[in-house]
Design an enzyme around this catalytic site. Structure first.
Site, PDB file in Angstrom:
ATOM      1  N   ASP A 168       0.838  -1.205   0.000  1.00 51.50           N
ATOM      2  CA  ASP A 168       0.000   0.000   0.000  1.00 51.50           C
ATOM      3  C   ASP A 168       0.873   1.255   0.000  1.00 51.50           C
ATOM      4  O   ASP A 168       1.605   1.513   0.962  1.00 51.50           O
ATOM      5  CB  ASP A 168      -0.891  -0.027   1.238  1.00 51.50           C
ATOM      6  CG  ASP A 168      -2.065   0.928   1.156  1.00 51.50           C
ATOM      7  OD1 ASP A 168      -1.915   2.001   0.532  1.00 51.50           O
ATOM      8  OD2 ASP A 168      -3.122   0.612   1.718  1.00 51.50           O
ATOM      9  N   HIS A 198      -2.855  -0.509  -2.610  1.00 51.71           N
ATOM     10  CA  HIS A 198      -4.102   0.033  -2.092  1.00 51.71           C
ATOM     11  C   HIS A 198      -5.258  -0.259  -3.052  1.00 51.71           C
ATOM     12  O   HIS A 198      -5.092  -0.261  -4.263  1.00 51.71           O
ATOM     13  CB  HIS A 198      -3.932   1.544  -1.917  1.00 51.71           C
ATOM     14  CG  HIS A 198      -5.039   2.197  -1.166  1.00 51.71           C
ATOM     15  ND1 HIS A 198      -5.165   2.103   0.205  1.00 51.71           N
ATOM     16  CD2 HIS A 198      -6.071   2.961  -1.593  1.00 51.71           C
ATOM     17  CE1 HIS A 198      -6.219   2.798   0.589  1.00 51.71           C
ATOM     18  NE2 HIS A 198      -6.781   3.326  -0.479  1.00 51.71           N
TER      19      HIS A 198
END
Length: 228
Positions: A168, A198
């Site tokens: 992420d 993400h």
């Protein structure tokens, strides 16, 4: 069948709408907590999916205090910038109160238990629901900022499931490490890591990683089946 549920804010500031689907008599409900893009087609499809699974599901418009009814596409650069602006102006405490009002609305409609599931901003809010509300079960996908609220972890009284994207770009490795260090041994918390960036489980759009999204969603479905 989908409809719109009008919910009164707990602070008396007005009312807001929630996209809602599922039989009103369902014994269990799920609040779907939006990303920073409003109640867009992806969020509505998630509500519809939980309704098809037998739940009464609702996605409250958490940006109603700024721009009610806003729908944005994360794959459109200008709309992404609008979303960041809305997020910067978002009041987290009021957002949690609006989710609490939504939980109460589903309980008033007959749901004996109500859980929450959130994505991105909603993943962070799902964690806070586990620490601040009486949600019966909470699920967060790639929540941003959880590491800054770990001081609230002692308040987690009901089951919490967090899906973490190990790559992420909004949540650096050191932040993920803090979350694991604090929550790995918590008796009510389950963490799963995924080799993805993400928004890998976003319902629509270029960021979706199908195999990992299906894996995470299956775990979420089993979690809610057990706890709701």
């Amino acid at each position: 069948m989908a409809d719109t549920l009008e919910i009164a804010a707990l602070d008396g500031a007005g009312t807001f709408n929630a996209y809602t689907a599922g039989a009103p008599g369902s014994r269990a409900g799920i609040i779907v907590i939006q990303e920073i893009f409003g109640i867009n087609p992806g969020i509505r499809s998630m509500v519809d999916g939980w309704a098809a699974a037998g739940y009464r599901a609702a996605a409250p418009d958490l940006f109603w205090r700024q721009r009610p009814g806003i729908e944005l596409d994360p794959d459109v650069p200008d709309e992404m910038q609008q979303a960041f602006g809305l997020y910067q102006g978002f009041d987290v405490d009021k957002g949690i109160a609006d989710i609490e009002a939504s939980i109460r609305a589903l309980r008033h409609a007959g749901c004996e238990k109500v859980g929450v599931v959130g994505y991105c901003m909603g993943g962070f809010l799902a964690y806070l629901c586990a620490t601040r509300t009486d949600s019966d079960a909470s699920v967060g996908y790639y929540g941003v900022g959880i590491d800054g609220k770990l001081g609230e972890a002692h308040a987690i009284a009901r089951p919490l499931l967090l899906h973490i994207a190990s790559q992420d770009h909004f949540v650096p490795p050191e932040a993920q490490a803090k979350v694991h260090a604090e929550l790995d041994q918590h008796p009510r918390v389950t963490l799963y890591d995924y080799p993805a960036d993400h928004a890998f489980a976003r319902a629509v759009g270029s960021s979706r990683v199908e195999a990992l999204a299906q894996q995470a969603d299956a775990r979420t479905a089993a979690f809610f089946e057990e706890n709701l």
